[in-house]
Motif scaffolding. Sequence first.
Motif, short mmCIF file in Angstrom:
data_model
loop_
_atom_site.label_atom_id
_atom_site.label_comp_id
_atom_site.label_asym_id
_atom_site.label_seq_id
_atom_site.Cartn_x
_atom_site.Cartn_y
_atom_site.Cartn_z
N ASN A 193 0.87 -1.27 0.01
CA ASN A 193 -0.17 -0.03 0.26
C ASN A 193 0.74 1.17 0.21
O ASN A 193 0.40 2.47 -0.26
CB ASN A 193 -1.10 0.02 1.21
CG ASN A 193 -1.91 -1.30 1.25
OD1 ASN A 193 -1.53 -2.16 2.14
ND2 ASN A 193 -2.86 -1.13 0.32
N THR A 242 -3.69 -6.53 -1.80
CA THR A 242 -2.74 -5.57 -1.08
C THR A 242 -2.71 -6.03 0.40
O THR A 242 -3.40 -6.58 0.99
CB THR A 242 -3.15 -4.04 -1.09
OG1 THR A 242 -4.39 -3.79 -0.35
CG2 THR A 242 -3.15 -3.57 -2.51
N ASN A 259 -4.69 -5.55 4.15
CA ASN A 259 -5.87 -6.80 4.65
C ASN A 259 -5.20 -7.86 4.94
O ASN A 259 -6.11 -8.99 5.67
CB ASN A 259 -6.92 -7.04 3.27
CG ASN A 259 -7.68 -5.84 3.04
OD1 ASN A 259 -8.46 -5.40 4.23
ND2 ASN A 259 -7.86 -5.61 1.87
N ASN A 317 -10.18 -11.47 -3.13
CA ASN A 317 -10.75 -10.43 -3.00
C ASN A 317 -9.87 -9.28 -2.65
O ASN A 317 -10.30 -7.88 -2.40
CB ASN A 317 -11.90 -10.42 -1.92
CG ASN A 317 -12.86 -11.35 -2.21
OD1 ASN A 317 -13.51 -11.45 -3.38
ND2 ASN A 317 -13.62 -12.28 -1.26
N SER A 318 -8.62 -9.54 -2.20
CA SER A 318 -7.76 -8.54 -1.99
C SER A 318 -6.29 -8.80 -2.53
O SER A 318 -5.89 -10.00 -2.29
CB SER A 318 -7.66 -8.42 -0.33
OG SER A 318 -6.65 -7.49 -0.01
N ASP A 375 -5.10 -1.04 8.87
CA ASP A 375 -5.75 -0.10 8.22
C ASP A 375 -4.71 0.94 7.35
O ASP A 375 -3.63 0.78 7.46
CB ASP A 375 -6.68 0.80 9.27
CG ASP A 375 -7.69 1.54 8.47
OD1 ASP A 375 -7.68 1.82 7.57
OD2 ASP A 375 -8.56 2.16 9.38
N TYR A 376 -5.42 1.86 6.63
CA TYR A 376 -4.67 2.87 6.12
C TYR A 376 -4.06 3.84 7.09
O TYR A 376 -4.54 3.89 8.17
CB TYR A 376 -5.11 3.71 4.87
CG TYR A 376 -5.27 2.68 3.70
CD1 TYR A 376 -4.32 2.51 2.67
CD2 TYR A 376 -6.66 1.86 3.56
CE1 TYR A 376 -4.44 1.77 1.79
CE2 TYR A 376 -6.70 0.87 2.50
CZ TYR A 376 -5.51 0.75 1.57
OH TYR A 376 -5.98 0.15 0.68
N GLU A 416 -10.76 -15.58 0.89
CA GLU A 416 -10.67 -14.16 0.93
C GLU A 416 -9.41 -13.54 0.16
O GLU A 416 -9.78 -12.47 -0.15
CB GLU A 416 -10.60 -13.63 2.07
CG GLU A 416 -11.59 -13.67 3.08
CD GLU A 416 -11.91 -13.00 4.36
OE1 GLU A 416 -12.94 -12.11 4.46
OE2 GLU A 416 -11.00 -12.93 4.86
N LEU A 429 -10.66 -3.97 3.37
CA LEU A 429 -10.63 -2.51 2.76
C LEU A 429 -10.37 -2.66 1.30
O LEU A 429 -9.79 -3.48 0.67
CB LEU A 429 -9.52 -1.86 3.66
CG LEU A 429 -9.68 -2.13 5.12
CD1 LEU A 429 -8.49 -1.13 5.57
CD2 LEU A 429 -10.89 -1.14 5.67
N ASP A 430 -10.63 -1.55 0.57
CA ASP A 430 -10.38 -1.40 -0.83
C ASP A 430 -8.74 -1.40 -0.88
O ASP A 430 -8.17 -0.65 -0.29
CB ASP A 430 -11.33 -0.11 -1.27
CG ASP A 430 -12.58 -0.32 -1.33
OD1 ASP A 430 -13.15 -1.40 -1.44
OD2 ASP A 430 -13.33 0.89 -1.29
N ASP A 431 -8.38 -1.98 -1.90
CA ASP A 431 -7.27 -1.93 -2.43
C ASP A 431 -6.55 -0.74 -2.88
O ASP A 431 -7.34 0.06 -3.94
CB ASP A 431 -6.63 -3.08 -3.40
CG ASP A 431 -6.76 -4.36 -2.86
OD1 ASP A 431 -6.48 -4.53 -1.50
OD2 ASP A 431 -7.22 -5.28 -3.55
N SER A 432 -5.64 -0.16 -2.54
CA SER A 432 -5.06 1.34 -2.95
C SER A 432 -3.84 1.48 -2.61
O SER A 432 -2.99 0.82 -1.74
CB SER A 432 -5.93 2.56 -2.19
OG SER A 432 -5.48 3.59 -2.58
#
Length: 367
Positions: A85, A334, A337, A331-332, A100-101, A328, A354-357
């Motif tokens: 990330n 990055t 997670n 679905n991710s 988390d970010y 899972e 969480l959304d990947d970013s």
Amino acid sequence: AGLLLYGFKMVSHAERLNDQADPEKKLAAGYQPCSQCIKPDIYFILLDGYTNSKTLQSEFGYDNSSIENYLGQKGFQVIKDSRSNYNFTHMSIASLLNLDYLHHLDNSKSFFTKEFLQSYYTINRNEWCMILQKEGYSIRNYSIFSIQNSPSFITPYLTELSYRSVPGQTFFNKLNRDIGWQLTPYLFPPNEIRPVERKYIGTNLHRIKETFNGLINESKQRNSPPRFIYAHFVLPHETFYFDSTGNRLPELYTLRTQLNKKDYVNQVVYTNKFIIAPLIDSILQNSTRPPVIIIQGDHGYRNYPPQQIQLEFENLNAVFFPGKKYDEYVNSKTSVNTFRMVLNAYFNQHLPLLDDSTINLLKIKTQ
């Protein structure tokens, strides 16, 4: 006045303003441990700067399938398109260990030493270890970071960050930093190794050995409470110490060689042969309870032209989950997670992914 200020900070918890994640640690505070769960040992093996096989093939012309095949045969799931990330170690680990970010990190401005020290603080008070302690885990820290109540067993690393923050800001130290390097070629010939340089090499090599031996010993422990074992190897990240056969490079070459693809690939091969494979063999052969094993790069190789900046996030990511609970992972892609998925798979949690970013942190200044 200084004592009053210190007392105020202790009472008000003002130091928590340095936390780049959630200063209140609400996830850990509200966490309810699972009394019925069978709790595995959890190995987190961090390989600094290790990019993924797709990028090694496309950008380096190197086929890294041998280590992927080895891991696959052992039951690992290799995440092919994994990304970190953040593209700097401190922020990447701070995010990962806090699940988390880093919402309190301003990535719109240039960073200074302060931001790196704040990341240290954020890692030190991470929610993942707080949660595991609620679950009755022992934290076995072989990383380059200190964790609250679990100091690292290995030789400290990057201590110059603390130095820069106080004595490094004096006039004479700034003068030495800004222009002193121009005098070095005249005071020390380029083919001469200074004592401080030789000590630097010796300390870093000793740290690798300490970390490796620490994990081997951990894998052989019997009748211990469940453990989280975090090891951080500054490999295949430069500085370059080894060739692909495990031989030491000459000290002068190690000291003077800049980041380059050839030496990086050789150190990837070294890491595969002499770090990853023997560690995994030892863990799987000796574990008395089926372990969770996570092998991950905190970021990838970092020497691309600006138009390829996203390649810096491409990282190695392979996991061994007892019972192959890999659902899972589709679905991710990055790192943020990673430990959310561990909690969901083995501790009866239902944390959303969480959304990947990816967050580019290139505007860095360390003065």
